[in-house]
Design a protein around this motif. Structure first.
Motif, PDB file in Angstrom:
ATOM      1  N   UNK A   1       0.846  -1.192   0.000  1.00 17.16           N
ATOM      2  CA  UNK A   1       0.000   0.000   0.000  1.00 17.16           C
ATOM      3  C   UNK A   1       0.879   1.238   0.000  1.00 17.16           C
ATOM      4  N   UNK A   2       0.489   2.220  -0.809  1.00 14.95           N
ATOM      5  CA  UNK A   2       1.177   3.511  -0.796  1.00 14.95           C
ATOM      6  C   UNK A   2       0.476   4.469   0.143  1.00 14.95           C
ATOM      7  N   UNK A   3      -0.838   4.271   0.268  1.00 11.08           N
ATOM      8  CA  UNK A   3      -1.633   5.093   1.177  1.00 11.08           C
ATOM      9  C   UNK A   3      -2.638   4.185   1.877  1.00 11.08           C
ATOM     10  N   UNK A   4      -2.903   4.489   3.137  1.00 12.47           N
ATOM     11  CA  UNK A   4      -3.940   3.775   3.873  1.00 12.47           C
ATOM     12  C   UNK A   4      -4.955   4.782   4.377  1.00 12.47           C
TER      13      UNK A   4
ATOM     14  N   UNK B   1     -12.356  14.587   7.375  1.00 15.91           N
ATOM     15  CA  UNK B   1     -13.711  14.861   7.871  1.00 15.91           C
ATOM     16  C   UNK B   1     -14.699  14.994   6.713  1.00 15.91           C
ATOM     17  N   UNK B   2     -14.320  14.403   5.574  1.00 19.39           N
ATOM     18  CA  UNK B   2     -15.258  14.336   4.459  1.00 19.39           C
ATOM     19  C   UNK B   2     -16.430  13.451   4.819  1.00 19.39           C
ATOM     20  N   UNK B   3     -17.555  13.753   4.204  1.00 23.63           N
ATOM     21  CA  UNK B   3     -18.667  12.818   4.398  1.00 23.63           C
ATOM     22  C   UNK B   3     -18.363  11.507   3.670  1.00 23.63           C
ATOM     23  N   UNK B   4     -17.786  11.600   2.487  1.00 21.62           N
ATOM     24  CA  UNK B   4     -17.293  10.407   1.804  1.00 21.62           C
ATOM     25  C   UNK B   4     -16.279  10.877   0.769  1.00 21.62           C
ATOM     26  N   UNK B   5     -15.015  10.671   1.063  1.00 27.21           N
ATOM     27  CA  UNK B   5     -13.962  11.274   0.225  1.00 27.21           C
ATOM     28  C   UNK B   5     -13.980  10.745  -1.191  1.00 27.21           C
ATOM     29  N   UNK B   6     -14.611   9.579  -1.393  1.00 19.10           N
ATOM     30  CA  UNK B   6     -14.618   8.984  -2.731  1.00 19.10           C
ATOM     31  C   UNK B   6     -15.708   9.552  -3.618  1.00 19.10           C
ATOM     32  N   UNK B   7     -16.600  10.329  -3.019  1.00 21.09           N
ATOM     33  CA  UNK B   7     -17.746  10.800  -3.791  1.00 21.09           C
ATOM     34  C   UNK B   7     -17.554  12.270  -4.148  1.00 21.09           C
ATOM     35  N   UNK B   8     -17.087  12.561  -5.385  1.00 27.53           N
ATOM     36  CA  UNK B   8     -16.793  13.937  -5.758  1.00 27.53           C
ATOM     37  C   UNK B   8     -18.033  14.822  -5.706  1.00 27.53           C
ATOM     38  N   UNK B   9     -19.214  14.222  -5.838  1.00 27.22           N
ATOM     39  CA  UNK B   9     -20.441  15.022  -5.820  1.00 27.22           C
ATOM     40  C   UNK B   9     -20.651  15.710  -4.474  1.00 27.22           C
ATOM     41  N   UNK B  10     -19.937  15.259  -3.466  1.00 29.77           N
ATOM     42  CA  UNK B  10     -20.122  15.869  -2.148  1.00 29.77           C
ATOM     43  C   UNK B  10     -19.266  17.122  -1.977  1.00 29.77           C
TER      44      UNK B  10
ATOM     45  N   UNK C   1      -0.955  14.738  -3.462  1.00 25.92           N
ATOM     46  CA  UNK C   1      -1.901  15.515  -4.267  1.00 25.92           C
ATOM     47  C   UNK C   1      -3.314  14.965  -4.154  1.00 25.92           C
ATOM     48  N   UNK C   2      -3.419  13.670  -4.256  1.00 27.55           N
ATOM     49  CA  UNK C   2      -4.745  13.050  -4.230  1.00 27.55           C
ATOM     50  C   UNK C   2      -4.686  11.849  -3.295  1.00 27.55           C
ATOM     51  N   UNK C   3      -5.617  11.775  -2.388  1.00 26.64           N
ATOM     52  CA  UNK C   3      -5.683  10.583  -1.535  1.00 26.64           C
ATOM     53  C   UNK C   3      -6.423   9.484  -2.286  1.00 26.64           C
ATOM     54  N   UNK C   4      -5.748   8.383  -2.457  1.00 25.91           N
ATOM     55  CA  UNK C   4      -6.324   7.247  -3.180  1.00 25.91           C
ATOM     56  C   UNK C   4      -5.843   5.970  -2.484  1.00 25.91           C
ATOM     57  N   UNK C   5      -6.405   5.701  -1.316  1.00 24.30           N
ATOM     58  CA  UNK C   5      -5.879   4.609  -0.499  1.00 24.30           C
ATOM     59  C   UNK C   5      -6.209   3.236  -1.085  1.00 24.30           C
ATOM     60  N   UNK C   6      -5.454   2.244  -0.667  1.00 25.90           N
ATOM     61  CA  UNK C   6      -5.705   0.871  -1.078  1.00 25.90           C
ATOM     62  C   UNK C   6      -7.131   0.484  -0.641  1.00 25.90           C
ATOM     63  N   UNK C   7      -7.811  -0.337  -1.448  1.00 24.48           N
ATOM     64  CA  UNK C   7      -9.185  -0.759  -1.140  1.00 24.48           C
ATOM     65  C   UNK C   7      -9.145  -1.986  -0.220  1.00 24.48           C
ATOM     66  N   UNK C   8      -9.408  -1.762   1.036  1.00 24.68           N
ATOM     67  CA  UNK C   8      -9.258  -2.845   2.017  1.00 24.68           C
ATOM     68  C   UNK C   8     -10.301  -3.949   1.834  1.00 24.68           C
ATOM     69  N   UNK C   9     -11.383  -3.675   1.108  1.00 22.39           N
ATOM     70  CA  UNK C   9     -12.370  -4.745   0.868  1.00 22.39           C
ATOM     71  C   UNK C   9     -11.779  -5.822  -0.038  1.00 22.39           C
ATOM     72  N   UNK C  10     -10.671  -5.482  -0.723  1.00 22.87           N
ATOM     73  CA  UNK C  10     -10.038  -6.467  -1.604  1.00 22.87           C
ATOM     74  C   UNK C  10      -8.863  -7.180  -0.952  1.00 22.87           C
ATOM     75  N   UNK C  11      -8.623  -6.919   0.328  1.00 23.42           N
ATOM     76  CA  UNK C  11      -7.633  -7.722   1.041  1.00 23.42           C
ATOM     77  C   UNK C  11      -8.131  -9.169   1.058  1.00 23.42           C
ATOM     78  N   UNK C  12      -7.174 -10.097   1.264  1.00 22.82           N
ATOM     79  CA  UNK C  12      -7.560 -11.508   1.290  1.00 22.82           C
ATOM     80  C   UNK C  12      -7.132 -12.141   2.603  1.00 22.82           C
TER      81      UNK C  12
END
Ligand SMILES: *[C@@H]1O[C@H](CO)[C@@H](O)[C@H](O)[C@H]1NC(C)=O
Ligand SMILES: *[C@@H]1O[C@H](CO)[C@@H](O)[C@H](O)[C@H]1NC(C)=O
Ligand SMILES: *[C@@H]1O[C@H](CO)[C@@H](O)[C@H](O)[C@H]1NC(C)=O
Ligand SMILES: *[C@@H]1O[C@H](CO)[C@@H](O)[C@H](O)[C@H]1NC(C)=O
Ligand SMILES: *[C@@H]1O[C@H](CO)[C@@H](O)[C@H](O)[C@H]1NC(C)=O
Ligand SMILES: *[C@@H]1O[C@H](CO)[C@@H](O)[C@H](O)[C@H]1NC(C)=O
Ligand SMILES: *[C@@H]1O[C@H](CO)[C@@H](O)[C@H](O)[C@H]1NC(C)=O
Ligand SMILES: [Cu+2]
Length: 542
Positions: free
Chosen positions: A242-245, A275-284, A312-323
């Motif tokens: 992971x580069x970002x968590x 403190x974003x409501x959902x950092x992945x949702x640009x509409x917010x 520049x951009x937070x793009x953390x590893x998707x932990x739902x894809x851990x195994x």
């Protein structure tokens, strides 16, 4: 051969098992973690609170005395599943009465799985006032031991300068029609604002990352160093770079970083409160990272600490894809579905609340576990527990929990008593669960806290093999106080007639809290709902 090897192994483990005892006295202490002094809840006159450490298989005993004078207390051992010790889990009103000032309680349980945990008050929104600490269970036979030389604990948190009681009272008013939680004043790392890590060139470090926050997730990035994640929430995973968590409130990650040996520079790392409501949702709207912290991997303390880590951009590893490290498949053939639609709601007095399936959690007179133990066969009737959002699961059930998050924000949901499998956790605005069991992970990660994205869902599974009364709740502390909790009554047939330690029951007796019968303490007619609390109190007292 195989069985011989197993029995030798278990003998060796048994021989090593020890009892580790801690005496904790909770008091108010004055401290200034961000430079601004305030009263905090500390232990043995100190803050930050101490780290609990034990080896896997040990028995941990904590004697907790409450010398706060003006508040009740209690402790929960986040992530420890309390197999056969369901009465040691710690949430007030669920597995015990709150510990009143001047009283004490003894917790005793086996730490059966190695990993990174934490402990915190599970009583009247108290942990944001400081009552929390790391809890490390070491494994002398750690399969990853050869992969690192040293261990480092790294805690992150949001921080408030006001006391929780005032913040909750200000939040729970009819004027708060937009369900605003208190917004933090700053960020803490290792409970302060200086957290440099001494690094030796070429050595490898296992970092144990814990988020103590009441509200905010946190992003983490190291300049020039990648993280090799080996555990999530004290569960081993197949190594994942992971580069970002992003670590949500109550979650933990264990990862390894290797100090580069091409030079002796000091490398910055960045922790950014989210403190974003959902950092992945640009509409917010605009991304909000109001509080940043820069620490250093210090390889040469004669060199300056002046580089900054720019992301520049937070793009953390998707932990739902851990195994899962053992490659285990999802539990097959679930026979119990608990579907939970979460949205904010108002109570009968127009106070802001949080609801699952349009019902908010309301604490009752009798702690739920005590009701389950003292109501005979009626303990499998959800009616007798009152509005604690009770769900009965039978011994051995395979349970699928589906959370439909109808809110725009991401929320971290935590289950006591189990590490669930995360079968599916799509991105924001995926909508509600399609009511079909498709596209699930084949080797799902197991953990105790999962982030469910805004206007999206998660599918979780566990096996009901741990009799007890266990909460499932959002781990944003402010949402717990709004009622975002359900109660799993697991294997009621095995809870009948349980006997509890006297010191636990004494805490009920001292406060004249009933500890037998239905939710209202009726020991004659369990289905008589007279005295059940059906509307949350308008004055919050915890
Ligand atoms: C804890 O306190 C008890 C009695 O108050 C004492 O006997 C015991 O030695 C203490 N244990 C530790 C580890 O401090
Ligand atoms: C409890 O005591 C602490 C420490 O003296 C004080 O700061 C706090 O305001 C008190 N809380 C209440 C509700 O009285
Ligand atoms: C927080 O503390 C500040 C400074 O003491 C005070 O002015 C403010 O009213 C407090 N807020 C709440 C919600 O109690
Ligand atoms: C914190 O860091 C993030 C990522 O680098 C950045 O987007 C944000 O503007 C920073 N916040 C502040 C207050 O400097
Ligand atoms: C840690 O141990 C687990 C279990 O043996 C293994 O699956 C995983 O790959 C190991 N991680 C590393 C970094 O060696
Ligand atoms: C919850 O209430 C909303 C609005 O009042 C309604 O549309 C919805 O059907 C209800 N959901 C459930 C599960 O009862
Ligand atoms: C128990 O209470 C319920 C609800 O009030 C009532 O219907 C029932 O008759 C009562 N049972 C007995 C045995 O009194
Ligand atoms: Cu929440």
């Amino acid at each position: 051969m195989r069985s011989l090897a197993f029995s030798l192994l278990s003998l060796a483990t048994a021989a090593r098992a020890a009892t580790v005892t801690y005496n904790f006295t909770a008091t108010w202490v004055w401290a200034a973690p961000d430079g601004v002094g305030r009263p905090l809840v500390g232990i043995n006159g100190q803050w930050p609170c101490p780290t609990i450490e034990a080896n896997v298989g040990d028995t941990v005993v904590v004697h907790l005395s409450n010398e706060l004078g003006n508040q009740t207390t209690g402790l929960h051992w986040h992530g420890i599943n309390q197999v056969s010790t369901e009465d040691m889990d710690g949430p007030s009103g669920v597995t015990q009465c709150p510990v009143p000032p001047g009283s004490f309680i003894k917790y005793e349980f086996v730490v059966d799985v190695a990993g990174t945990y934490w402990y915190h008050s599970h009583n009247m929104g108290q942990y944001p006032d400081g009552l929390r600490g790391p809890f490390i269970v070491h494994d002398p036979d750690d399969p990853n031991k050869s992969k690192y030389d040293e261990e480092v604990i790294l805690t992150v948190s949001d921080w408030y300068r006001n006391q929780s009681l005032d913040l909750v009272r200000q939040m729970l008013v009819p004027a708060n029609t937009r369900f605003q939680p208190p917004i933090p004043d700053t960020i803490l790392v290792n409970e302060g604002q200086g957290a440099n890590i001494n690094f030796v060139k070429g050595k490898k470090y296992r970092i144990r990352l814990i988020n103590f926050a009441a509200l905010a997730g946190a992003f983490l990035h190291f300049d020039s160093h990648t993280m090799k994640v080996i555990m999530n929430d004290a569960a081993l995973i197949k190594e994942q770079e992971a580069y970002q968590l992003r670590v949500a409130p109550a979650q933990r990650y264990d990862f390894i970083i290797e100090a580069i040996d091409r030079d002796s520079g000091n490398y910055p790392f960045l922790v950014s409160l989210d403190v974003n409501r959902d950092f992945q949702n640009p509409a917010l709207g605009a991304l909000r990272f109001p509080y940043n912290f820069t620490g250093y991997l210090v390889m040469d303390n004669t060199q300056p600490l002046d580089k900054v880590d720019v992301v520049d951009v937070w793009n953390p590893v998707d932990d739902a894809h851990f195994q899962a490290y053992d490659g285990a498949a999802p539990y097959a053939d679930y026979n119990k579905l608990i579907k939970l639609d979460f949205q904010f709601c108002f109570d009968a007095n127009g106070y802001p609340r949080a609801c699952f399936n349009n019902v908010t959690y309301i604490g009752q007179a009798v702690p739920t576990l005590y009701t389950a133990a003292t109501t005979g066969d009626d303990n499998s009737n959800p009616l007798i527990y009152g509005q604690v959002n009770p769900f009965i699961v039978e011994d051995g059930d395979v349970v699928q929990i589906v959370v439909n998050n109808l809110d725009e924000a991401a929320h971290p949901f935590h289950l006591h008593g189990h590490h669930f499998q995360v079968l599916d956790r799509p991105g924001p605005t995926a909508g509600s669960w399609p009511e079909r069991d498709v596209n699930y992970a084949s080797e799902p990660p197991r953990r105790d806290t999962v982030v469910v994205n805004g206007q999206s869902y998660a599918v979780l599974r566990f096996k009901a093999d741990n009799p007890g009364v266990f909460l499932f709740h959002c781990h944003i502390e402010w949402h717990v106080e709004m009622g975002l909790t359900v109660t799993i009554i697991e294997a009621p047939s095995k809870l009948k007639g349980l006997v509890f330690p006297d010191d636990h029951l004494d805490n009920c007796r001292i406060q004249k809290i009933p500890y037998q019968g239905n939710a209202a303490g009726n020991t004659q007619n369990y289905t008589d709902t007279t005295g059940f609390v059906t509307v949350p109190p308008t004055i919050y007292n915890g």
